[in-house]
Design a protein around this motif. Structure first.
Motif, PDB file in Angstrom:
ATOM      1  N   ASN A 218       0.749  -1.128   0.113  1.00 14.72           N
ATOM      2  CA  ASN A 218      -0.146   0.157  -0.022  1.00 14.72           C
ATOM      3  C   ASN A 218       0.762   1.493   0.072  1.00 14.72           C
ATOM      4  OD1 ASN A 218      -2.453  -1.408   0.393  1.00 14.72           O
ATOM      5  ND2 ASN A 218      -1.784  -1.826   2.157  1.00 14.72           N
ATOM      6  N   ASP A 219       1.929   1.063   0.031  1.00  8.69           N
ATOM      7  CA  ASP A 219       3.118   2.144  -0.001  1.00  8.69           C
ATOM      8  C   ASP A 219       3.285   2.795  -1.195  1.00  8.69           C
ATOM      9  OD1 ASP A 219       3.304   1.931   2.583  1.00  8.69           O
ATOM     10  OD2 ASP A 219       4.888   0.557   2.538  1.00  8.69           O
ATOM     11  N   LEU A 220       3.902   3.781  -1.509  1.00 11.34           N
ATOM     12  CA  LEU A 220       4.212   4.716  -2.578  1.00 11.34           C
ATOM     13  C   LEU A 220       5.223   3.848  -3.667  1.00 11.34           C
ATOM     14  CD1 LEU A 220       3.530   7.111  -4.373  1.00 11.34           C
ATOM     15  CD2 LEU A 220       5.781   8.123  -3.405  1.00 11.34           C
ATOM     16  N   TYR A 221       6.027   2.781  -2.959  1.00  8.07           N
ATOM     17  CA  TYR A 221       6.943   2.160  -3.960  1.00  8.07           C
ATOM     18  C   TYR A 221       6.552   0.851  -3.425  1.00  8.07           C
ATOM     19  CZ  TYR A 221       9.234   6.611  -5.329  1.00  8.07           C
ATOM     20  OH  TYR A 221       9.626   7.475  -5.992  1.00  8.07           O
ATOM     21  N   GLN A 222       6.514  -0.087  -4.707  1.00 11.31           N
ATOM     22  CA  GLN A 222       6.779  -1.583  -4.545  1.00 11.31           C
ATOM     23  C   GLN A 222       8.306  -1.940  -3.803  1.00 11.31           C
ATOM     24  OE1 GLN A 222       7.067  -0.492  -7.191  1.00 11.31           O
ATOM     25  NE2 GLN A 222       7.564  -1.944  -8.837  1.00 11.31           N
ATOM     26  N   TYR A 223       8.297  -3.123  -3.441  1.00 10.99           N
ATOM     27  CA  TYR A 223       9.698  -3.425  -2.963  1.00 10.99           C
ATOM     28  C   TYR A 223       9.824  -5.156  -3.402  1.00 10.99           C
ATOM     29  CZ  TYR A 223       7.375  -5.745   1.200  1.00 10.99           C
ATOM     30  OH  TYR A 223       6.454  -6.586   1.868  1.00 10.99           O
ATOM     31  N   PRO A 224      11.246  -5.367  -3.551  1.00  8.12           N
ATOM     32  CA  PRO A 224      11.346  -6.529  -3.747  1.00  8.12           C
ATOM     33  C   PRO A 224      11.524  -7.781  -2.816  1.00  8.12           C
ATOM     34  CG  PRO A 224      13.545  -5.344  -4.034  1.00  8.12           C
ATOM     35  CD  PRO A 224      12.366  -4.438  -3.493  1.00  8.12           C
ATOM     36  N   TYR A 225      11.143  -8.853  -2.831  1.00 12.74           N
ATOM     37  CA  TYR A 225      11.236  -9.768  -2.026  1.00 12.74           C
ATOM     38  C   TYR A 225      12.204 -11.090  -2.498  1.00 12.74           C
ATOM     39  CZ  TYR A 225      10.225 -13.595   1.540  1.00 12.74           C
ATOM     40  OH  TYR A 225      10.277 -14.477   2.621  1.00 12.74           O
ATOM     41  N   VAL A 226      13.267 -11.179  -1.960  1.00 18.41           N
ATOM     42  CA  VAL A 226      14.233 -11.953  -2.558  1.00 18.41           C
ATOM     43  C   VAL A 226      14.446 -13.175  -1.668  1.00 18.41           C
ATOM     44  CG1 VAL A 226      16.739 -12.127  -3.465  1.00 18.41           C
ATOM     45  CG2 VAL A 226      15.404  -9.963  -3.491  1.00 18.41           C
ATOM     46  N   PHE A 227      14.793 -14.384  -2.294  1.00 17.60           N
ATOM     47  CA  PHE A 227      14.792 -15.734  -1.666  1.00 17.60           C
ATOM     48  C   PHE A 227      15.394 -16.542  -2.581  1.00 17.60           C
ATOM     49  CE2 PHE A 227      10.769 -15.974  -3.005  1.00 17.60           C
ATOM     50  CZ  PHE A 227      10.445 -17.575  -3.490  1.00 17.60           C
TER      51      PHE A 227
ATOM     52  N   ILE B 206      -4.567 -17.308 -14.924  1.00 13.11           N
ATOM     53  CA  ILE B 206      -4.626 -16.581 -13.888  1.00 13.11           C
ATOM     54  C   ILE B 206      -3.611 -16.960 -13.037  1.00 13.11           C
ATOM     55  CG2 ILE B 206      -6.246 -16.254 -11.570  1.00 13.11           C
ATOM     56  CD1 ILE B 206      -8.676 -17.627 -13.432  1.00 13.11           C
ATOM     57  N   HIS B 207      -2.932 -15.787 -11.972  1.00 13.00           N
ATOM     58  CA  HIS B 207      -1.983 -15.905 -11.238  1.00 13.00           C
ATOM     59  C   HIS B 207      -1.925 -15.155 -10.418  1.00 13.00           C
ATOM     60  CE1 HIS B 207       1.537 -18.925 -12.003  1.00 13.00           C
ATOM     61  NE2 HIS B 207       1.887 -18.404 -10.778  1.00 13.00           N
ATOM     62  N   GLY B 208      -1.217 -15.579  -9.074  1.00  9.09           N
ATOM     63  CA  GLY B 208      -1.255 -14.547  -8.118  1.00  9.09           C
ATOM     64  C   GLY B 208       0.370 -13.885  -8.080  1.00  9.09           C
ATOM     65  N   SER B 209       0.431 -12.508  -8.216  1.00  9.91           N
ATOM     66  CA  SER B 209       1.752 -12.084  -8.416  1.00  9.91           C
ATOM     67  C   SER B 209       2.816 -12.372  -7.404  1.00  9.91           C
ATOM     68  CB  SER B 209       1.604 -10.463  -8.394  1.00  9.91           C
ATOM     69  OG  SER B 209       1.603 -10.004  -7.210  1.00  9.91           O
ATOM     70  N   ALA B 210       2.405 -12.756  -5.946  1.00  8.49           N
ATOM     71  CA  ALA B 210       3.442 -13.184  -4.968  1.00  8.49           C
ATOM     72  C   ALA B 210       3.532 -14.567  -4.672  1.00  8.49           C
ATOM     73  CB  ALA B 210       2.959 -12.556  -3.779  1.00  8.49           C
ATOM     74  N   ASP B 211       3.357 -15.491  -6.055  1.00  8.64           N
ATOM     75  CA  ASP B 211       3.456 -16.942  -5.462  1.00  8.64           C
ATOM     76  C   ASP B 211       4.623 -17.319  -5.482  1.00  8.64           C
ATOM     77  OD1 ASP B 211       3.050 -19.712  -6.035  1.00  8.64           O
ATOM     78  OD2 ASP B 211       1.546 -19.485  -7.371  1.00  8.64           O
ATOM     79  N   ASP B 212       5.096 -17.662  -4.290  1.00  5.42           N
ATOM     80  CA  ASP B 212       6.535 -18.169  -4.050  1.00  5.42           C
ATOM     81  C   ASP B 212       6.586 -19.508  -4.544  1.00  5.42           C
ATOM     82  OD1 ASP B 212       4.789 -18.656  -1.393  1.00  5.42           O
ATOM     83  OD2 ASP B 212       6.555 -20.245  -1.394  1.00  5.42           O
ATOM     84  N   ASN B 213       5.551 -20.353  -4.775  1.00  6.31           N
ATOM     85  CA  ASN B 213       5.642 -21.679  -5.181  1.00  6.31           C
ATOM     86  C   ASN B 213       5.974 -21.732  -6.819  1.00  6.31           C
ATOM     87  OD1 ASN B 213       5.458 -24.425  -5.549  1.00  6.31           O
ATOM     88  ND2 ASN B 213       3.605 -24.523  -4.229  1.00  6.31           N
TER      89      ASN B 213
END
Length: 722
Positions: free
Chosen positions: A231-240, A662-669
């Protein structure tokens, strides 16, 4: 079950008990009904049997928002006392564990999810004797566990193992080399968690004087990054770290730490090739065991590690395809142990001596042991679940250690699941079928005799009387030389003289099962809704699915998406020949592996399927993780054609029908990369299609109104295109 007639299906399942006098006005269900919980089944809260075998504990969530650990009598169901309440200790009780003697309780009061099984937790220990509550770390920690004697608690913080001595309230750091995205001690990395189904990668020794643990050096594992929009002004990367098929895995090592010397020792497994350590366990004697797989996962070595740290292989299990890993391991007093294996084509229970030599096969027959419940040393009996009533059913049984005097403990055909008391005096049976919502009953473990009914879903039956539901009909369908299990739903007002569009649903992944004689899930309610709006719904378990023998399951080896797709296409052709099915209007849908399948079907079967929906699909096995993919496909470097010829992304030019992706953008799998690359391939092939991305949603695509939106979108797509 009987074979399908090409012109007519004969149902063997009875109509729902709640279906339906035609004179009574009934409404069809809606997506909102399903996902606001109107048809939710009543269940038993998770219970833990006490050592006495006559009582169990339930964590109750009360109306005043407090939680209590309450004791109940197995025999009567009456509450016999309260062990602990959140009001008494001043913190919420989210979950709990007890040590072996039940004098200490490890309490989780806060939990933040990480991946499928893992979380960051706030934990305390409650002493039942002194009534003292001890906080464990000021931080959120991972995978906390009491020592067997209850004097210490181990946990993982910032990739290092610690333990706290509850007697003197001191904390010892066991490892110091842990570092984010480089080296992990005591918990698994993403791929081991997801594919071997365990998170806590350490074990206390029975005498509480050692901690055996795994370390994962993932410095060379490629990183995956996905944007979190928030919900912030900038998105951020989740790295793993995420090793895709054929890429570098973490290097795993086995260690033993001595609490007395405060020294760790790496265990030399004498291996020169890459490997996985899928399980570590201590035998009651104090001997450490490890289940080690080669990277292809077709050779499993069972190791003993002696007190001096010397490792030796007790026995080896090999398979032309792969060896499944499970927790089906029980050590007997003489050092022998029980183990399950598919070595005779069916999953059965075996007894090995203390040296790892097979003594005897306990169970046998053309059926699978589907759950191993445990061993009663006093009566020398083994308790298990199996498919002896047919592959779509589950029954509960016991058998002697000699493999004789087998007893059936469940008495209804359908799906039976058991939870046994500690001393195997009682078990709670959960029964359901396609016509009966879950019923919970208490039985004597000796002979299965009914003691009492604990809970039923009669209230749900009353709710369902106001709705239209189509029946689930179980049959077999002859396809490509096999009689495949199938269920079908028809409209309540089905007219065999009419012609209906057909929607097929499947998953089809290795060892899976969708055609099962059990109560409805959310997808089933949705299928019933569609049926009563004028569709025939069918589900076929093709080759590669489970519970019909290892050969049937493993025929897809190195060719994921070949035989399973051929079976779905052939099944659709058989069904399309029926007088009441419109062969020009056949659709298919699926999620995850099922989305991979539905995508392949509308491409490779473009003259059969006119419509397809793929939710969170793998579109190229090169994009998926190493452990799962290589178990069935080996590596892309070894099996390039197997990867490329059966990946939908390489067949986009064949698209003729209507396709929804269809897909979720935060699908870690299954990463959204699969869908984005599929979209680009379709665009460059100049193929029209529909697609939807759900921001910040993982593989399950849920939260708030998400599922309602998703299934209404799918409903509308089907109505407009099928």
């Amino acid at each position: 079950m009987k074979t399908i007639d090409m012109k007519k299906i004969t149902a063997i399942a009875a109509f729902f008990l709640l279906v339906f006098q035609t004179s009574i006005a009934q409404q069809n269900i809606t997506v909102e009904d399903i996902y606001t919980g109107k048809f939710r089944t009543a269940g038993l809260q998770s219970l833990r049997s006490l050592n006495n075998g006559t009582e169990y504990i339930v964590l109750n969530y009360n109306r005043d928002r407090t939680q209590t650990l309450d004791k109940y009598s197995y025999a009567t169901g009456e509450k016999t006392g309260t062990i602990l309440s959140s009001e008494e200790i001043g913190i919420p009780i989210y979950s709990y564990e007890m040590n072996d003697s039940e004098n200490k309780i490890l309490i989780t009061s806060q939990s933040e999810s990480i991946f499928r099984y893992s979380s960051y937790d706030k934990v305390h220990v409650y002493d039942r004797n002194t009534k003292e509550l001890t906080p464990i770390s000021d931080h959120l920690v991972r995978s906390a566990a009491l020592s067997p004697d209850g004097t210490k608690v181990a946990y993982v913080f910032e990739n290092n193992i610690y333990y706290q001595d509850l007697k003197n309230n001191t904390t010892t750091q066991v490892t110091k080399d842990g570092k984010n995205n480089e080296l992990i001690n005591g918990v698994t990395d993403w791929v081991n968690e997801e594919e071997f189904g365990f998170v806590r990668a350490y074990q206390w020794s029975p005498d509480s004087q050692q901690i055996a643990f795994l370390s994962f050096d993932e410095k060379e594992v490629p990183e995956f990054s996905m944007d979190v929009y928030g919900n912030d002004l900038y998105q951020y990367p989740y790295v793993f770290k995420y090793p895709k098929a054929g890429e570098k895995n973490a290097t795993v090592k086995l260690h033993v730490y001595s609490l007395l010397s405060q020294k760790r020792k790496e265990i030399n497994l004498n291996r020169n090739e890459e490997y996985y350590v899928a399980r570590i366990n201590y035998a009651p004697t104090g001997t450490l065991t490890a289940q080690v797989l080669n990277r292809h996962q077709n050779v499993l070595d069972f190791y003993y590690v002696d007190t001096a740290g010397n490792a030796s292989i007790a026995f080896t299990e090999k398979d032309d395809a792969y060896v499944d890993v499970s927790d089906d391991l029980t050590f007997l007093q003489d050092g022998s142990f029980l183990w399950t294996s598919e070595k005779d084509n069916w999953k059965h229970i075996y007894l090995y001596d203390k040296n790892g030599k097979e003594k005897r096969q306990i169970t046998s027959g053309e059926w699978d042991v589907t759950a191993y419940y445990g061993y009663d040393a006093k009566k020398q009996r083994i308790y298990f679940q199996s498919t002896e009533d047919g592959s779509i059913n589950r029954g509960v049984y016991s058998i002697s250690l000699t493999g004789k005097k087998k007893r059936k403990l469940s008495n209804k055909i359908g799906t039976n699941r058991a939870s046994f008391s500690k001393n195997f005096t009682y078990f709670i049976n959960t029964y359901s079928s396609a016509t009966t919502p879950p019923v919970y009953t208490l039985h004597k473990a000796k002979d299965g005799a009914l003691v009492r009914e604990i809970k039923n879903n009669n209230q749900l039956k009353e709710v369902l009387k106001d709705y239209q539901f189509s029946e689930k009909e179980f049959v077999t369908i002859p396809v490509n030389g096999n009689d495949l299990n199938m269920w079908m739903m028809k409209p309540v007002d089905f007219d065999p003289k009419k012609s209906y569009p057909l929607l097929m649903f499947q998953y089809s992944g290795p060892g899976s099962q969708q055609v099962a004689n059990s109560w409805y899930g959310a997808n089933d309610y949705w299928h019933s809704m569609l049926a009563n709006e004028g569709y025939i719904i069918a589900c076929v378990d093709g080759r590669g699915t489970g519970y019909k023998g290892a050969d049937f399951k493993k025929v897809t080896q190195k060719e994921l998406g070949k035989y399973e797709v051929e079976d779905q296409i052939a099944a659709a052709e058989v069904l399309g020949e029926m007088d009441y099915i419109d062969a020009s209007r056949i659709g298919i849908w699926g999620w995850s592996y099922g989305g991979f399948m539905s995508s392949n079907c509308i491409l490779k079967g473009n003259d059969v399927f006119s419509t397809a929906i793929a939710v969170a699909p793998v579109t190229n096995w090169r994009f998926y993780d190493s452990i799962y993919t290589e178990r069935y496909m080996t590596t892309p470097q070894e099996n390039a054609s197997g990867y490329d010829e059966n990946s939908p992304i390489n067949h986009v030019d064949k698209l003729k029908g209507k396709y929804l992706l269809i897909h979720g953008s935060a699908d870690d799998n299954v990463h959204v990369q699969n869908t984005m690359r599929m979209i680009e391939a379709l665009v460059q092939a100049n193929k029209q299609f529909d697609w939807a991305i759900y921001p910040d949603k993982n593989h399950g695509i849920y939260g708030g109104n998400t599922r309602i939106h998703l299934f209404n979108k799918m409903t509308n797509f089907i109505k407009e295109n099928l």
